[in-house]
Design a protein around this motif. Structure first.
Motif, short mmCIF file in Angstrom:
data_model
loop_
_atom_site.label_atom_id
_atom_site.label_comp_id
_atom_site.label_asym_id
_atom_site.label_seq_id
_atom_site.Cartn_x
_atom_site.Cartn_y
_atom_site.Cartn_z
N ASN A 577 57.84 38.01 41.63
CA ASN A 577 58.15 39.24 42.36
C ASN A 577 57.81 40.50 41.58
O ASN A 577 57.71 41.58 42.17
CB ASN A 577 59.62 39.26 42.75
CG ASN A 577 59.94 38.29 43.86
OD1 ASN A 577 59.03 37.70 44.46
ND2 ASN A 577 61.22 38.09 44.15
N ASN A 578 57.63 40.39 40.28
CA ASN A 578 57.40 41.58 39.45
C ASN A 578 56.11 41.53 38.64
O ASN A 578 55.84 42.44 37.87
CB ASN A 578 58.57 41.77 38.47
CG ASN A 578 59.89 41.92 39.18
OD1 ASN A 578 60.07 42.83 39.99
ND2 ASN A 578 60.83 41.02 38.91
N LEU A 579 55.31 40.48 38.83
CA LEU A 579 54.12 40.32 38.01
C LEU A 579 52.94 39.92 38.89
O LEU A 579 53.05 39.01 39.71
CB LEU A 579 54.36 39.24 36.95
CG LEU A 579 53.23 39.00 35.93
CD1 LEU A 579 53.02 40.23 35.06
CD2 LEU A 579 53.56 37.78 35.06
N ARG A 580 51.81 40.62 38.72
CA ARG A 580 50.63 40.29 39.51
C ARG A 580 49.38 40.30 38.64
O ARG A 580 49.29 41.00 37.62
CB ARG A 580 50.46 41.28 40.66
CG ARG A 580 50.15 42.70 40.18
CD ARG A 580 49.08 43.36 41.00
NE ARG A 580 48.73 44.68 40.48
CZ ARG A 580 47.61 45.31 40.79
NH1 ARG A 580 46.75 44.77 41.60
NH2 ARG A 580 47.34 46.49 40.27
N LEU A 581 48.40 39.51 39.08
CA LEU A 581 47.09 39.43 38.43
C LEU A 581 46.03 39.72 39.47
O LEU A 581 46.05 39.14 40.56
CB LEU A 581 46.86 38.05 37.82
CG LEU A 581 45.44 37.78 37.27
CD1 LEU A 581 45.18 38.63 36.04
CD2 LEU A 581 45.27 36.29 36.95
N LYS A 582 45.11 40.62 39.16
CA LYS A 582 44.02 40.93 40.08
C LYS A 582 42.70 40.87 39.31
O LYS A 582 42.59 41.41 38.21
CB LYS A 582 44.19 42.32 40.70
CG LYS A 582 43.03 42.74 41.60
CD LYS A 582 43.25 44.10 42.25
CE LYS A 582 44.15 43.97 43.44
NZ LYS A 582 44.22 45.24 44.23
N ILE A 583 41.70 40.21 39.91
CA ILE A 583 40.37 40.09 39.33
C ILE A 583 39.36 40.54 40.37
O ILE A 583 39.38 40.06 41.51
CB ILE A 583 40.07 38.64 38.89
CG1 ILE A 583 41.13 38.17 37.88
CG2 ILE A 583 38.69 38.54 38.28
CD1 ILE A 583 41.00 36.70 37.51
N GLU A 584 38.48 41.47 40.00
CA GLU A 584 37.49 42.00 40.94
C GLU A 584 36.10 42.06 40.30
O GLU A 584 35.81 42.98 39.53
CB GLU A 584 37.88 43.40 41.42
CG GLU A 584 39.04 43.41 42.38
CD GLU A 584 39.23 44.77 43.04
OE1 GLU A 584 40.12 44.89 43.90
OE2 GLU A 584 38.48 45.72 42.69
N PRO A 585 35.21 41.10 40.58
CA PRO A 585 33.81 41.26 40.21
C PRO A 585 33.10 42.13 41.25
O PRO A 585 33.47 42.11 42.44
CB PRO A 585 33.28 39.83 40.22
CG PRO A 585 34.18 39.10 41.16
CD PRO A 585 35.52 39.79 41.12
#
Length: 792
Positions: A577-585
């Motif tokens: 609920n408090n941690l996110r990972l985002k990857i964008e090539p």
């Protein structure tokens, strides 16, 4: 005896009643002395803007649980909330529940939370309490990738932010900076001039103090005051169709409304300036509100008082305001504006034995005024539509006069820049929600461009070449029309489509720019996204009117718009609920970029050149390839962290047909942010925040040393353009805040220091008169800043 017994019995009955009264009196005193605050706001439908009656608002983790429901107008009010940090869960039958996180409740001002809910894919008979805190998610529902919102509180809290949205954005993935003196941002290898600024839905000029002084697209600090900003959006690629005239990114800034129930004020004093702001209803019980902030530069004030030398002191002041007038049936009217007055001067050195670099021979006076004023009207039509219309005027008055000492110490003309440019904009947008699945937004921006230009400069500092290269006044038109839609194919798949069509009357160019975004939530905490966008952008108006070639009249007048195609993939994982990972090539292809014929010169690499007077052709292309990483822990249990990293490669090909590194091909950028809050006794709050930034050096062309020494100025080998790179830069910024909450006011002491490690800043090369050599220009600038703010 009987009388005595009765009197004793009466006394015995009085004693406990008296004790109860005393206890209640003490409790009342204790309660009255406790410091609390009110949380209030409005809940609306995300697409129609219609108030939601009966929405439930709950303050999470309170015992007993505190909650209210909205009234007929969608308003809610929670009084007597203890000070601290809270998360609010908002839910409504048939809508997706959401959590508004990281709300700081202080004694100084009421907390106003205006939130929009998205209608669920299928209407539900019951409220489904299933929500996640996605504070990073863009406010604009048409954005599916490379977009995030940021809060006013973050601009104050993030180390190095200096209450400046541009400096805050430099901590996001895909964004790097040039140096700590300027807030120009480089998005995914693009020039800072490719960023568009919008305010209240209208494009405005670069809203920075001393805009474009070192870098086109940058400045010293933004005119916006954080006291006025509402939550806003920042886009780094493939932005929705409503955003035109930008190649790199978009700041979509919003101004909040003033408090409609009580008057509140803020006074702030610090190195950056003296601020005074106020908000509230025009009259008690009325709905119309005002909100304004005025700032005057502290160093400028000290200079005016004679406490500091007047030379080289930047003097600036700004005013921001919004007046809001809601009506019962005619909609909401608002009048808003920003304005700035900047002045700076620097003397020359009359003793040639003290000349170190060529800048010591320059004397200049610079004044620049920037402003935007808008009148907006929003009205809800029926139950599924709203129309928002704005009439705005904006512009810049820029005057720069500079002389250069020659060999006999005579002041010779060097620059004479007069650039008065303005724009009158009529903008209107219609948003219609057909159903929970399908929403369409369409609108236009009609811009009348005014210009009064008188530009003169030397060529390579030779006083004999001083000439006028632009002298023009008149007006032209730039028209945009757009339509965009969002359709939920299923509960997990949504698609955004749109087209931005624009027309530039000066050269009769018409461009159609399609946009597409797809998002697939294949798991409640995992999603994949793809976006494509074609984007176009004008050059500065002065570029089109260059006329210093006797053989060709206005060689740049028919330049086509610069264009880019963005392709982006995205993976988003909500770890908890408090941690996110985002990857964008991503991949970007730039084309129709102006450049100089038969050379390596391209506007892809433009930084700043007040005397630029070359003929251009649309002869350059470029490409940016990279990947962005974001690991973010939202503020919870009194701490947060943000780790962003970007690896990218930026290349271009000019008219000479050779692929080269761009000026902004820094290779990588990495940011580490961390913050911790300590809630102390007596309602005091200590905040400690830090940011460590690593970024590759700017590219530059090799210096022709022997020729440069002979001519006593730096001459670059443009046949090998941008083959060399300045060293890695690293900066540590620290912020310490100490908040004191009293019953009727709150005060904040803040200490900020930029570049706490004293890392060098590299600014290219210069000829050194003392050593008769070419030397790399390095500066160590550490900016300690202290401020005090009072909210009441």
């Amino acid at each position: 005896m009987l009388t005595k017994e009765k009197s004793m019995k009466k006394a015995s009955n009085t004693k406990p009643n008296l004790l109860i009264l005393i206890a209640l009196f003490i409790a009342q005193i204790a309660f009255s002395q406790s410091v609390t605050q009110t949380i209030k706001g409005k809940i609306i439908d995300n697409e129609t803007q219609i108030p939601l009656f009966g929405a439930t608002i709950v303050i999470l983790d309170t015992d007993p649980l505190i909650g209210v429901i909205t009234d007929f107008d969608g308003n809610f009010r929670i009084p007597n909330v203890a000070l601290g940090r809270y998360n609010l869960q908002i839910s409504y039958v048939g809508y997706e529940a959401t959590i508004v996180s990281e709300i700081l409740v202080t004694s100084g001002k009421e907390v106003v939370i205006n939130t929009a809910l998205k209608q669920a894919f299928a209407l539900m008979d019951e409220v489904t309490v299933k929500a996640y805190a996605r504070k990073d998610k863009a406010i604009n529902s048409m954005a599916s990738i490379s977009a995030r919102s940021f809060t006013v509180e973050e601009t104050r809290r993030y180390a190095g932010g200096v209450d400046d949205p541009a400096r805050l954005a430099s901590a996001f993935a895909g964004v790097s900076i040039g140096n700590i003196q300027d807030n120009a941002i480089i998005i995914r290898g693009n020039s800072p001039k490719g960023v568009s600024w919008r305010l209240e839905g209208v494009e405005i000029p670069n809203p920075n103090h001393f805009s474009g002084g070192n870098v086109a697209g940058g400045g010293f600090v933004t005119i916006f005051s954080s006291q006025l900003l509402a939550n806003s959006d920042f886009f780094t690629g493939a932005f929705p169709a409503e955003y035109g005239n930008a190649l790199a990114g978009v700041f979509d800034m919003k101004l909040r409304n003033g408090n409609n129930e009580k008057r509140e004020h803020t006074i702030q004093a610090g190195i950056m300036g003296l601020d005074v702001s106020s908000e509230g209803p025009f009259k008690k019980g009325g709905k119309a509100t005002y909100l304004f902030n005025y700032r005057y530069s502290t160093l400028g004030l000290f200079s005016e008082l004679g406490l500091l030398p007047s030379d080289q002191i930047p003097k600036y002041q700004d005013l921001s305001f919004k007046l809001n007038f809601p009506t019962k049936k005619a909609g909401v009217f608002s009048l808003w504006g920003i304005g700035a007055i900047d002045n700076n001067n620097e003397p020359d050195e009359l003793d040639p034995t003290k000349w170190e670099i060529d800048w010591d021979r320059i004397n200049y006076e610079w004044g620049i005024n920037t402003g935007a004023l808008g009148f907006s009207h929003k009205i809800i039509v029926g139950k599924k539509s709203y129309i928002n219309t704005t009439l705005a005027a904006s512009g810049i008055r820029n005057k720069l006069e500079a002389t250069r000492l020659d060999s006999v110490l005579a002041r010779r003309p060097h620059w004479n820049i007069v650039d008065n440019s303005g724009k009158l904009t009529l903008s209107s947008v219609l948003n219609h929600k057909f159903n929970a699945r399908f929403v369409v937004k369409t609108g236009f921006n009609y811009n009348t461009l005014f210009y009064d230009l008188d530009l003169s400069s030397t060529i390579q500092d030779d006083p004999e070449t001083f000439q006028n290269f632009v002298k023009e006044n008149g007006h032209s038109t730039f028209l945009e029309y757009y339509i965009q839609s969002k359709y939920d194919i299923s509960e997990n798949i949504s698609i955004n489509t749109g087209i931005n069509a624009n027309y530039f009357a000066l050269n009769n160019e018409f461009s159609i720019d399609p946009r597409l975004g797809i998002k697939w939530e294949f798991h409640p905490k995992h999603s994949l996204s793809f976006a494509y966008g074609k984007h176009s952008q004008l050059e500065e108006l002065k570029i089109y009117f260059i006329n210093n070639d006797a053989n060709t009249e206005y060689p740049n007048k028919n330049l086509r718009l610069s264009k880019a195609r963005h392709f982006i993939l995205g993976y988003d994982w909500l770890i908890n609920n408090n941690l996110r990972l985002k990857i964008e090539p991503y991949y970007q292809y730039l084309y129709d970029i102006p450049g100089i014929a038969d050379s390596s010169y391209s506007m892809i690499n433009f930084k700043q050149d007040w005397g630029f007077m070359s003929a251009l052709e649309n002869n350059s292309i470029g490409r940016n390839i990279g990947i962005d990483f974001t690991l973010e822990r939202f503020l919870n249990q009194n701490y947060y962290y943000l780790i962003t990293a970007s690896i990218f490669d930026s290349k271009y090909k000019a008219d000479d047909g050779v692929w080269r590194n761009t000026r902004y091909d820094k290779g990588f950028v990495m940011n580490l942010l961390f913050g911790k809050e300590f809630f102390l006794k007596n309602n005091k709050v200590l905040g400690i925040n830090g940011r460590l930034n690593f970024v590759g050096g700017e590219r530059f062309s090799p210096v022709l040393t022997e020729e440069s020494i002979r001519e006593r100025l730096v001459i670059y080998d443009e046949s090998n353009a941008f083959e060399e790179q300045l060293p890695l830069m690293y900066y540590l910024d620290l912020t310490i805040t100490y908040r004191i909450n009293k019953k009727k006011h709150s005060s904040v002491w803040a200490f900020q220091i930029k570049n706490a490690l004293g890392s060098p800043m590299y600014e290219g090369y210069a000829y050194n008169y003392l050593s008769n050599d070419i030397q790399r220009v390095e500066k160590v600038i550490t900016l300690p800043m202290i401020s005090y703010k009072l909210e009441f």
